[in-house]
Design an enzyme around this catalytic site. Structure first.
Site, PDB file in Angstrom:
ATOM      1  CD  GLU A   1      -3.404  -0.790   1.764  1.00  0.00           C
ATOM      2  OE1 GLU A   1      -3.781   0.151   1.937  1.00  0.00           O
ATOM      3  OE2 GLU A   1      -4.120  -2.066   1.714  1.00  0.00           O
TER       4      GLU A   1
HETATM    5  C1  LIG Z   1       2.713  -9.508  -0.379  1.00  0.00           C
HETATM    6  C2  LIG Z   1       2.453  -8.210  -1.217  1.00  0.00           C
HETATM    7  C3  LIG Z   1       1.015  -8.066  -1.349  1.00  0.00           C
HETATM    8  C4  LIG Z   1       0.705  -7.066  -2.184  1.00  0.00           C
HETATM    9  N1  LIG Z   1      -0.536  -6.821  -2.343  1.00  0.00           N
HETATM   10  C5  LIG Z   1      -0.900  -6.053  -3.405  1.00  0.00           C
HETATM   11  C6  LIG Z   1      -2.451  -5.770  -3.753  1.00  0.00           C
HETATM   12  O1  LIG Z   1      -3.361  -6.420  -3.266  1.00  0.00           O
HETATM   13  N2  LIG Z   1      -2.702  -4.724  -4.826  1.00  0.00           N
HETATM   14  C7  LIG Z   1      -1.912  -4.305  -5.526  1.00  0.00           C
HETATM   15  O2  LIG Z   1      -2.013  -3.470  -6.232  1.00  0.00           O
HETATM   16  N3  LIG Z   1      -0.439  -4.199  -5.102  1.00  0.00           N
HETATM   17  C8  LIG Z   1      -0.240  -5.112  -4.103  1.00  0.00           C
HETATM   18  N4  LIG Z   1       1.225  -5.128  -3.700  1.00  0.00           N
HETATM   19  C9  LIG Z   1       2.431  -4.478  -4.270  1.00  0.00           C
HETATM   20  C10 LIG Z   1       2.809  -3.584  -3.580  1.00  0.00           C
HETATM   21  O3  LIG Z   1       1.928  -2.336  -3.194  1.00  0.00           O
HETATM   22  C11 LIG Z   1       4.173  -2.890  -4.422  1.00  0.00           C
HETATM   23  O4  LIG Z   1       5.213  -3.853  -3.841  1.00  0.00           O
HETATM   24  C12 LIG Z   1       4.660  -1.652  -3.534  1.00  0.00           C
HETATM   25  O5  LIG Z   1       3.701  -0.522  -3.960  1.00  0.00           O
HETATM   26  C13 LIG Z   1       6.039  -1.388  -4.073  1.00  0.00           C
HETATM   27  O6  LIG Z   1       6.349  -1.496  -5.366  1.00  0.00           O
HETATM   28  P1  LIG Z   1       7.535  -2.442  -5.938  1.00  0.00           P
HETATM   29  O7  LIG Z   1       7.582  -3.541  -5.216  1.00  0.00           O
HETATM   30  O8  LIG Z   1       7.243  -2.267  -7.355  1.00  0.00           O
HETATM   31  O9  LIG Z   1       8.707  -1.704  -5.629  1.00  0.00           O
HETATM   32  P2  LIG Z   1       9.498  -0.479  -6.458  1.00  0.00           P
HETATM   33  O10 LIG Z   1       8.371   0.441  -6.787  1.00  0.00           O
HETATM   34  O11 LIG Z   1      10.356  -1.129  -7.418  1.00  0.00           O
HETATM   35  O12 LIG Z   1      10.638   0.083  -5.470  1.00  0.00           O
HETATM   36  C14 LIG Z   1      11.794  -0.420  -5.167  1.00  0.00           C
HETATM   37  C15 LIG Z   1      12.473   0.476  -4.013  1.00  0.00           C
HETATM   38  O13 LIG Z   1      12.618   1.872  -4.559  1.00  0.00           O
HETATM   39  C16 LIG Z   1      12.084   2.762  -3.873  1.00  0.00           C
HETATM   40  N5  LIG Z   1      11.445   3.824  -4.477  1.00  0.00           N
HETATM   41  C17 LIG Z   1      10.779   3.761  -5.761  1.00  0.00           C
HETATM   42  N6  LIG Z   1      10.402   4.916  -6.042  1.00  0.00           N
HETATM   43  C18 LIG Z   1      10.828   5.960  -5.272  1.00  0.00           C
HETATM   44  C19 LIG Z   1      10.852   7.228  -5.298  1.00  0.00           C
HETATM   45  N7  LIG Z   1      10.165   7.908  -5.912  1.00  0.00           N
HETATM   46  N8  LIG Z   1      11.401   7.742  -4.124  1.00  0.00           N
HETATM   47  C20 LIG Z   1      11.931   7.037  -3.350  1.00  0.00           C
HETATM   48  N9  LIG Z   1      12.181   5.826  -3.177  1.00  0.00           N
HETATM   49  C21 LIG Z   1      11.535   5.120  -4.162  1.00  0.00           C
HETATM   50  C22 LIG Z   1      10.980   2.007  -3.186  1.00  0.00           C
HETATM   51  O14 LIG Z   1      10.787   2.534  -1.683  1.00  0.00           O
HETATM   52  C23 LIG Z   1      11.552   0.827  -2.874  1.00  0.00           C
HETATM   53  O15 LIG Z   1      12.596   0.860  -1.698  1.00  0.00           O
HETATM   54  C24 LIG Z   1       1.444  -6.245  -3.054  1.00  0.00           C
HETATM   55  C25 LIG Z   1       2.962  -6.547  -2.507  1.00  0.00           C
HETATM   56  C26 LIG Z   1       3.560  -7.733  -1.726  1.00  0.00           C
HETATM   57  C27 LIG Z   1       4.923  -7.910  -1.590  1.00  0.00           C
END
Ligand SMILES: Cc1cc2nc3c(=O)[nH]c(=O)nc-3n(C[C@H](O)[C@H](O)[C@H](O)COP(=O)(O)OP(=O)(O)OC[C@H]3O[C@@H](n4cnc5c(N)ncnc54)[C@H](O)[C@@H]3O)c2cc1C
Ligand SMILES: Cc1cc2nc3c(=O)[nH]c(=O)nc-3n(C[C@H](O)[C@H](O)[C@H](O)COP(=O)(O)OP(=O)(O)OC[C@H]3O[C@@H](n4cnc5c(N)ncnc54)[C@H](O)[C@@H]3O)c2cc1C
Lengths: 375, 260
Positions: A353
């Site tokens: 989230e």
């Molecule tokens: C168990 C689990 C359940 C989930 N359930 C749902 C769900 O029900 N529905 C749904 O839609 N999604 C869901 N998600 C997705 C979740 O919301 C995303 O994983 C999350 O938003 C982060 O995206 P990412 O994993 O692609 O990380 P990335 O966006 O690739 O981020 C990687 C790193 O870079 C940092 N970063 C990225 N952009 C910036 C920025 N602009 N400034 C500073 N730091 C930054 C992040 O904080 C992180 O540390 C789920 C994820 C998991 C693991």
């Protein structure tokens, strides 16, 4: 009352199976049935739609108590609200009447699909498309890591209806399990919250009737952002619950464990750790519940507050569970004791989230906006 | 089908403390719960209602604070509850308790099935259910793990030590249940709201037409002479070694203790 019932269910139905659920990653079907029968699923939904008529506050109280015993069951419960909230906020009366009552009664679960392989924090980078063809849309693409994927019947999915418009070209759709062209990909094997189902939603020329649009075409991002503002306190509550559970265990253990001829709680170093843990948990809870009350009072814009409570509570959960493992020493590192699971479960609350980096971005942005207004 | 369930409010503790002067339970400061077997009895009644329709009435004999237990029954989904309470009932033994409950059941009018718990976790006598059946002159079946109703008869599977036994009885009948029969449902939020607001009917000795000399201390032929905690059994001793070694060590010990 809500807290007591959630506690009772958690102790009697969740506690005896949590270790097994964590080990096998099996979805807690039986427990969800108990939530349904005890009216917990409709806790935060209006009575008009067969709900119990509570708000975000009641929801948070329940999520905390459930997560105090098992964060995985906690999120399974909470994610259905994540899927239902956009319908509640943006649905037409027909859509609400059709989709909310079965969720409120616990007959169906809901889920929310925004994230994709290349669209995580950068949610605007959506690749899933929805193309209008007569009276229906054709959806293509894959959503990743969707909580309750496969288990839910009702999905709110964000797809691009007009890529040229960027974030204004996204639209939210209500999708139903069983629609031709809608299938599920692999179930993820996770570090924590292992019993919650995390799966891909795969759309291959999936036909969606036009009336399944939530809000209006192009409003997809507003739907997603407003929904997350509303549900983040729930993740805050999940984090508070996990932290409280770890504190419960650490305190119990510190009283029992004897070293150097004394129970370890008589060492000031341990007492101070426990004192910090308890203070942080209490502060996080206060912020989560204050935010929940603020949302329930009918506030319009609460992005900042909602981000703050999720940020603080999830960082607290990570810290407190880590310290709980420390207080249990080597025993804390073993699967015989529940704190290692709590530490694994806590980690996700800093990620989903919206990662805590993104929460800080949002809070920063809100501060800039506020100070500009006050000039 | 009209089902009556008898529930008892008991202290929520495995360590029952006794007042040595009055020989009665110390209840102060101990939270109360519905006797666990009685929750099974309520669940069994609700399941039968789901299958056959009808009404589930829960009664308890006890002081005014027993309404708490009745409210929990409402939250589980029963139709009606009644508190059977009167100063005159004080000091009842199992004979007077079962008489009083039988009178209360009669005062309800029609009943097809009475369900009780196997025993109360505090009094532990397992006499009240059968006692009620005797006062009402109806069949009694104890230790039920399964209750089926068809054509005015109950078919009941009883949990015995070595095997289960299936018996049939015409209705009305009294059945006591063991915990293996089911898993009591959780209360629901809507049920809890209803329970909060529920008006609880209280019936006195006169309301149930009880004979004053058959209730309370007057109607109780038994007197508790003394209640005490027996000294704990000493820990056993495990013998180890080969079968021969164990046998001779055992014989030696028995001789030492002058058992043989
Ligand atoms: C168990 C689990 C359940 C989930 N359930 C749902 C769900 O029900 N529905 C749904 O839609 N999604 C869901 N998600 C997705 C979740 O919301 C995303 O994983 C999350 O938003 C982060 O995206 P990412 O994993 O692609 O990380 P990335 O966006 O690739 O981020 C990687 C790193 O870079 C940092 N970063 C990225 N952009 C910036 C920025 N602009 N400034 C500073 N730091 C930054 C992040 O904080 C992180 O540390 C789920 C994820 C998991 C693991
Ligand atoms: C010899 C003797 C003397 C006693 N004297 C006193 C006394 O002087 N003062 C005093 O306060 N207590 C006294 N008691 C305790 C009290 O009479 C018993 O607790 C009561 O009769 C129920 O018996 P039980 O607890 O063994 O229940 P059981 O017979 O083990 O209970 C079986 C089932 O009967 C039903 N049931 C039992 N009690 C009730 C109830 N009250 N209302 C509705 N359903 C019920 C429930 O379904 C229960 O599961 C005495 C008990 C005994 C055995």
């Amino acid at each position: 009352m809500v807290k007591d019932l959630a506690r009772k269910i958690s102790l009697e139905k969740v506690l005896p199976v949590r270790e097994k659920l964590d080990e096998t990653g099996e979805f807690p079907h039986e427990i969800m049935k108990v939530f349904a029968e005890s009216d917990m699923c409709g806790l935060y939904l209006p009575e008009k739609y067969s709900g119990f008529g509570g708000g975000v506050l009641e929801f948070c109280l329940a999520v905390e108590e459930i997560s105090r015993i098992c964060g995985g069951v906690g999120v399974t419960f909470a994610a259905s609200a994540l899927g239902c909230t956009p319908i509640l906020l943006f649905g037409s009366e027909e859509q609400k009447m059709k989709y909310i009552p079965p969720i409120a009664k616990g007959e169906k679960l809901a889920a929310f699909g925004l994230t994709e392989a290349n669209a995580g924090s950068d949610a605007a980078a959506q690749e899933t498309t929805a193309e209008l063809k007569g009276d229906h849309y054709v959806v293509n693409g894959t959503k990743q890591w969707i909580t309750n994927g496969g288990e839910a019947d009702t999905y709110v999915v964000i797809a691009m209806t007009d890529k040229k418009k960027g974030s204004r070209g996204a639209t939210a759709f209500i999708m139903e399990k069983g629609m031709p062209g809608f299938t599920f990909g692999k179930k993820e094997n996770k570090m924590g919250i292992r019993c919650s189902a995390t799966r891909e939603l795969v759309f291959q020329d999936c036909k969606v009737p036009k009336e399944n649009i939530l809000g209006k075409e192009g409003m997809g991002f507003i739907v997603a952002m407003r929904t997350l503002d509303m549900t983040r306190p729930g993740i805050g509550a999940q984090a508070v619950g996990i932290a409280q559970g770890a504190l419960d265990e650490a305190l119990k253990y510190a009283k029992e464990r004897v070293q150097f001829g004394k129970s370890i709680i008589s060492f000031q170093a341990i007492q101070h750790m426990l004192a910090d843990m308890a203070t942080q948990v209490e502060a996080s809870r206060a912020l989560v519940l204050a935010t929940a009350r603020h949302v329930d009072s009918g506030a319009k814009d609460f992005t900042k507050e909602s981000s703050m409570c999720k940020l603080m509570a999830s960082d607290t959960a990570m810290k407190v569970t880590t310290d709980a493992v420390q207080i249990l020493g080597g025993y804390g590192y073993m699967k015989e004791y529940p704190v290692e699971k709590m530490m694994r479960d806590a980690k996700i609350t800093q990620i989903y989230e919206g990662t805590n980096q993104i929460q800080r971005n949002q809070i920063g942005l809100a501060l800039i906006k506020e100070s500009a207004k006050n000039k | 089908m009209d089902i009556v369930v008898c529930i008892k409010q008991v202290p929520d503790t495995t360590e029952v403390k006794i007042n040595p002067e009055t020989n009665t339970l110390i209840r102060e400061g101990v939270p109360s719960i519905i006797n666990p077997f009685d929750e099974n009895a309520i669940e069994a009644a609700l399941k039968l209602r789901e299958a056959h329709g009808g009404k589930v009435t829960v009664i308890t004999m006890g002081p005014p604070q027993a309404t708490e237990a009745l409210r929990k029954a409402v939250a589980m989904g029963v139709d009606d509850v009644q508190l059977i309470s009167d100063r005159a009932f004080a000091g009842s033994d199992t004979w007077a308790t079962s008489y009083t409950l039988a009178q209360a059941i009669k005062s309800l009018g029609k009943y097809d099935l009475i369900i009780c718990g196997k025993q109360a976790i505090d009094g532990d006598t397992a006499q009240v259910g059968p006692g009620i059946a005797e006062w009402l002159e109806i069949p009694q079946v104890t230790f039920a793990v399964k209750i089926e109703i068809s054509e005015g008869r109950a078919r009941i599977e009883r949990l015995l030590e070595e095997q289960n036994e299936v018996v049939e009885a015409p209705l009305p009948a009294m059945v006591t249940v063991v915990k293996q029969i089911n898993e009591p449902r959780m209360p629901s939020l809507k049920g809890m709201m209803k329970a909060k607001k529920a008006e609880i009917t209280t019936k006195s000795a006169a309301d149930i037409g009880a004979d004053p000399i058959k209730v309370g201390l007057n109607g109780s032929p038994t007197r508790v002479v003394k209640i005490f905690t027996p000294p704990a059994k000493g820990g056993g001793e495990m013998l180890s070694g080969s079968a021969d070694e164990i046998a001779s060590a055992l014989a030696g010990k028995l001789r030492e203790l002058k058992v043989i």
